[in-house]
Design a protein around this motif. Structure first.
Motif, mmCIF file in Angstrom:
data_model
loop_
_atom_site.group_PDB
_atom_site.id
_atom_site.type_symbol
_atom_site.label_atom_id
_atom_site.label_comp_id
_atom_site.label_asym_id
_atom_site.label_seq_id
_atom_site.Cartn_x
_atom_site.Cartn_y
_atom_site.Cartn_z
ATOM 1 N N THR A 7 5.724 -5.524 -10.120
ATOM 2 C CA THR A 7 4.900 -6.007 -8.879
ATOM 3 C C THR A 7 3.175 -5.654 -8.606
ATOM 4 O O THR A 7 3.103 -4.311 -8.659
ATOM 5 C CB THR A 7 5.937 -6.365 -7.858
ATOM 6 O OG1 THR A 7 6.018 -4.617 -7.204
ATOM 7 C CG2 THR A 7 7.023 -7.116 -7.448
ATOM 8 N N GLU A 8 2.789 -5.999 -7.300
ATOM 9 C CA GLU A 8 1.239 -5.136 -7.253
ATOM 10 C C GLU A 8 1.460 -4.520 -6.712
ATOM 11 O O GLU A 8 0.629 -3.232 -6.962
ATOM 12 C CB GLU A 8 0.196 -6.771 -6.470
ATOM 13 C CG GLU A 8 -1.025 -6.196 -5.870
ATOM 14 C CD GLU A 8 -1.832 -6.351 -7.420
ATOM 15 O OE1 GLU A 8 -3.336 -5.581 -7.633
ATOM 16 O OE2 GLU A 8 -1.402 -6.907 -8.746
ATOM 17 N N ALA A 9 2.629 -4.435 -6.215
ATOM 18 C CA ALA A 9 2.370 -2.839 -4.874
ATOM 19 C C ALA A 9 3.087 -1.754 -6.209
ATOM 20 O O ALA A 9 2.353 -0.584 -5.927
ATOM 21 C CB ALA A 9 3.862 -2.676 -4.362
ATOM 22 N N TYR A 10 3.385 -1.666 -7.093
ATOM 23 C CA TYR A 10 3.374 -0.315 -7.842
ATOM 24 C C TYR A 10 2.479 -1.096 -9.510
ATOM 25 O O TYR A 10 1.951 0.292 -9.456
ATOM 26 C CB TYR A 10 5.091 -1.100 -9.112
ATOM 27 C CG TYR A 10 5.909 -0.716 -8.310
ATOM 28 C CD1 TYR A 10 7.499 0.282 -8.194
ATOM 29 C CD2 TYR A 10 6.416 -1.658 -7.468
ATOM 30 C CE1 TYR A 10 8.055 0.736 -7.658
ATOM 31 C CE2 TYR A 10 8.424 -1.204 -6.541
ATOM 32 C CZ TYR A 10 8.468 -0.137 -6.648
ATOM 33 O OH TYR A 10 9.752 0.566 -5.958
ATOM 34 N N ILE A 11 2.266 -2.217 -9.750
ATOM 35 C CA ILE A 11 1.159 -1.761 -10.732
ATOM 36 C C ILE A 11 0.042 -1.273 -10.192
ATOM 37 O O ILE A 11 -0.883 -0.813 -10.879
ATOM 38 C CB ILE A 11 0.516 -3.339 -11.733
ATOM 39 C CG1 ILE A 11 1.822 -3.829 -11.859
ATOM 40 C CG2 ILE A 11 -0.383 -3.241 -12.118
ATOM 41 C CD1 ILE A 11 2.614 -3.245 -12.560
ATOM 42 N N SER A 12 -0.321 -2.181 -9.009
ATOM 43 C CA SER A 12 -2.035 -1.270 -8.472
ATOM 44 C C SER A 12 -1.690 0.215 -7.874
ATOM 45 O O SER A 12 -3.037 0.605 -7.530
ATOM 46 C CB SER A 12 -2.217 -2.004 -7.071
ATOM 47 O OG SER A 12 -1.566 -1.940 -6.460
ATOM 48 N N SER A 13 -0.745 0.843 -7.890
ATOM 49 C CA SER A 13 -0.424 2.048 -6.863
ATOM 50 C C SER A 13 -0.469 2.729 -8.255
ATOM 51 O O SER A 13 -1.292 2.765 -9.552
ATOM 52 C CB SER A 13 1.030 1.786 -6.676
ATOM 53 O OG SER A 13 1.647 1.930 -7.906
ATOM 54 N N SER A 14 -0.926 4.331 -8.174
ATOM 55 C CA SER A 14 -1.045 5.162 -9.075
ATOM 56 C C SER A 14 -0.086 6.374 -9.425
ATOM 57 O O SER A 14 0.124 6.900 -10.922
ATOM 58 C CB SER A 14 -1.797 6.596 -8.368
ATOM 59 O OG SER A 14 -0.878 7.537 -7.517
ATOM 60 N N ILE A 15 1.191 4.856 -10.078
ATOM 61 C CA ILE A 15 2.288 5.825 -10.382
ATOM 62 C C ILE A 15 2.438 5.703 -11.752
ATOM 63 O O ILE A 15 2.037 4.691 -12.299
ATOM 64 C CB ILE A 15 3.492 4.923 -10.095
ATOM 65 C CG1 ILE A 15 4.691 4.737 -8.635
ATOM 66 C CG2 ILE A 15 5.003 5.253 -10.333
ATOM 67 C CD1 ILE A 15 5.117 3.456 -7.703
#
Length: 535
Positions: A202-210
């Motif tokens: 999802t965008e929340a994970y892909i765009s995060s710094s994880i």
């Protein structure tokens, strides 16, 4: 007057405060401070935002870990009775819990080596992929399995088959895109050790710094681009102002240096023509008007000096010519009348000298307003002028010693330099006793041309060494090296209105130099002139 320690103690804080105020008002200091701010602010903000992002990242991973744990607990009853023949049907079981946002993969480490099973085997490692929802290509599965092996995740899990752990790994897909491995949850059954890998795309994970550095996230890169653009714009504005001020300074130096006189100008010889900042247009036009006014004033002063001198010289000459017939007509034995005519002639000489000195003062003032400067070979000028005093020195029974280095070039007015040298040498001659020497020395002293004129006269009272450069100051003792006869006195400047050295200092300082006087240890006065050498 010596300063008391208390005065020095009070002056030091004032000087420190004045310097701090100057540094604060300095444009260079403010530019340096602004640069420091532009560098420090993103560093401080980055640190704060990175900490906030780490906290947000931990929340996401904890949530993913909790989700994986719940799915694992739901799958556990179905995995308790699984044997090798049931492995292919596990994908349909995973499909009930996985979707496009949450992706699930199931690995197993059998108690007995798996032979003839449907598991995907890529090497001798103990864990095998047995199911995925949604399904993945073999290439993507191999890439993900290699990443887990390289990070040591499977080795740690296989040793105990316990402990739900969070992951922060990004795995690219062969067909494009990527997903973030968020957690791995073990399930221990009689068949072996199972590992449920949870991932998200999802965008929340892909765009995060994880799984990557914080600075590489799109949000940080976009903020950095905006910040750099803002900083570049501010610095460009300041640099534009700085460049314009430097252009103004260059033009001012060219004007002072005589490179942009009214008969020697180009298109860029105005502040308005060199300005590139619209907001400075009014200032540039004011500078141009100021330069024009100064030039006009200097021209008016020179014209007025010449006109006034001509207007005064004519009646003086008429009076002088009229005195001659009167002297011849009066009887020689009429001492009173002859003395009156002598006083008239001396007053005319003094008045003539006053007119000449008034003209020189006006011309000196005009030179300060708009000094005309050219490259002048000072060595040739001093050598020529030193050789021109042969007759005067012979009359005064003096001799000259000279040492002149060749090739010393300064930027000044040749006529003004001649006046400076003339005043210095004639001042030395007027104070030198008979059978003494006048020394003229011109040498290079770093970036300066040093002109030294020495005499062997009585010197100057130390209290008056600075005062001799004041206007109308003249202190001469009769009989101390002064000429005896009137003709010699006139040649040596007997009027002595006290403006010769004043003119010398004003002109030298206008050319960026300095002049000083000191008594020689062996007797006499030393005048030292320092002029900057031309580039």
């Amino acid at each position: 007057m010596a300063l008391l320690p208390s005065d020095l103690a009070m002056r030091a804080p004032r000087q420190a405060s004045a310097r701090l105020l100057w540094l604060w008002r300095s444009m260079a200091s403010r530019l340096v401070l602004l640069t420091v701010v532009f560098v420090a602010v993103p560093v401080l903000l980055y640190d704060q935002f990175q900490r906030a992002d780490e906290a947000s990242q931990q929340l996401l991973l904890k949530s993913a870990q909790r989700q994986g744990e719940l799915i694992a607990r739901a799958l556990e009853p179905e995995l308790l009775g699984v044997d090798r023949t049931a492995l292919p049907s596990l994908s349909s079981a995973l499909a009930r819990y996985g979707d496009d946002r949450t992706r699930l993969k199931l690995l197993v480490r059998p108690r007995v080596a798996a032979t003839g099973t449907a598991a995907v085997r890529t090497g001798p490692e103990p864990f095998f992929y047995v199911a995925a929802a949604p399904s993945l290509s073999t290439t993507d599965i191999d890439a993900e399995r290699r990443l887990l092996l390289e990070q040591g995740v499977l080795d740690r899990l296989g040793s105990s088959c316990a402990g739900n752990s969070t992951l922060a790994m990004r795995v690219p897909h062969a067909e494009g895109g990527e997903e973030v491995l968020s957690s791995i949850t073990p399930i221990k059954t009689s068949f072996g050790c199972w590992a449920l890998v949870t991932s998200h795309a999802t965008e929340a994970y892909i765009s995060s710094s994880i799984g990557r550095p914080y600075w590489s996230t799109p949000a940080v890169q976009a903020a950095a681009a905006i910040y750099l653009a803002m900083a570049a714009l501010v610095l460009a504005v300041l640099a534009g102002i700085w460049r314009n001020l430097n252009r103004f300074g260059d033009l001012a130096r060219r004007i002072v240096g005589g490179e942009d006189t009214p008969d020697h100008q180009d298109r860029s010889a105005s502040f308005a023509a060199r300005n590139t900042v619209p907001e400075l247009a009014g200032v540039a036009e004011d500078f141009d008007r100021l330069v024009s006014t100064l030039r006009d004033s200097a021209q008016s002063l020179r014209r007025a000096a010449e006109d006034n001198a001509h207007a005064f010289k004519t009646p003086i000459a008429v009076i002088r010519q009229s005195v001659e017939p009167l002297r011849r007509a009066l009887p020689a034995e009429n001492a009173r009348s002859q003395r009156a005519l002598t006083m008239i002639e001396k007053s005319l000489d003094k008045l003539d000298g006053l007119v000449s000195f008034a003209r020189r003062m006006d011309e000196a003032a005009a030179d300060l307003l708009a000094p005309a400067r050219r490259r002048v070979d000072l060595s040739s000028l001093v050598e020529r002028m030193a050789g021109g005093y042969t007759g005067l020195l012979a009359e005064q029974r003096l001799h000259m010693r000279s040492r002149i280095d060749a090739g010393l070039v300064v930027r000044a007015s040749e006529e003004t330099l001649e006046t400076i040298v003339e005043n210095l040498v004639e001042n030395a001659v007027s104070f030198s006793p008979a059978d003494s020497a006048v020394s003229v020395r011109l040498t290079r002293n770093g970036r300066w041309a040093e002109l030294v004129v020495d005499d062997e006269g009585p010197g100057v009272d130390p209290a008056n060494l600075e005062r001799i450069f004041e206007r109308y100051f003249s202190h001469r003792e009769p009989g101390r090296g002064m000429p005896e006869d009137e003709s010699a006195a006139h040649l040596a400047g007997a009027a002595h209105f006290g403006i010769g050295l004043w003119i010398v200092r004003r002109n030298i300082e206008a050319f960026g130099g300095r002049v000083s006087a000191e008594n020689r240890p062996t007797g006499g006065l030393r005048m030292t002139v320092m002029l900057p050498l031309a580039a």
